[in-house]
Design a protein around this motif. Structure first.
Motif, PDB file in Angstrom:
ATOM      1  N   ASP A   1      51.925   5.888 -15.462  1.00 47.39           N
ATOM      2  CA  ASP A   1      52.259   6.911 -16.439  1.00 47.39           C
ATOM      3  C   ASP A   1      53.706   6.694 -16.874  1.00 47.39           C
ATOM      4  N   PRO A   2      53.952   6.355 -18.151  1.00 45.64           N
ATOM      5  CA  PRO A   2      55.325   6.090 -18.613  1.00 45.64           C
ATOM      6  C   PRO A   2      56.244   7.299 -18.472  1.00 45.64           C
ATOM      7  N   THR A   3      55.698   8.479 -18.630  1.00 44.23           N
ATOM      8  CA  THR A   3      56.519   9.687 -18.514  1.00 44.23           C
ATOM      9  C   THR A   3      56.980   9.881 -17.072  1.00 44.23           C
ATOM     10  N   ARG A   4      56.070   9.691 -16.138  1.00 42.02           N
ATOM     11  CA  ARG A   4      56.437   9.818 -14.720  1.00 42.02           C
ATOM     12  C   ARG A   4      57.448   8.754 -14.332  1.00 42.02           C
TER      13      ARG A   4
END
Length: 108
Positions: A3-6
């Motif tokens: 997950d790029p956001t995580r």
């Protein structure tokens, strides 16, 4: 799946960690200090070559064929190797331990 956001949040959390900031400062200070020492030594040698070459051409002992410049140049190379070894040892012991601690804290 990644997950790029995580991942971005993890990176921000690690960068904000005071231990990470201390690690970055210590690594940079050591790297810049050793670089300055090596470059200073090389530049000093080049200044001697440029402005006092007779000193480097002088024989190491009376009647000898070996000049002073050869062991001085070899000593500079050995100094560079030793300083590189010092950095690698620091990176593999102190800095790696600090990095592992930071990663462990960030995963908790």
């Amino acid at each position: 799946m990644n997950d790029p956001t995580r991942h971005a949040q993890d990176c921000r959390r690690i960068r904000a960690n005071p231990k990470f900031q201390r690690l970055a400062r210590q690594r940079a200070r050591l790297a810049w200090s050793l670089s300055a020492l090596v470059l200073g030594t090389y530049y000093l040698y080049m200044l001697v070559v440029a402005f006092a070459p007779g000193w480097l051409h002088a024989p190491l002992r009376d009647g000898g064929q070996l000049s002073v410049g050869i062991p001085v140049g070899a000593a500079i190379i050995v100094l560079s190797w030793l300083l590189t070894g010092w950095y690698v040892r620091s990176a593999n012991t102190r800095f790696d331990a600090m990095s592992a601690e930071i990663v462990e804290e960030s995963q908790a």
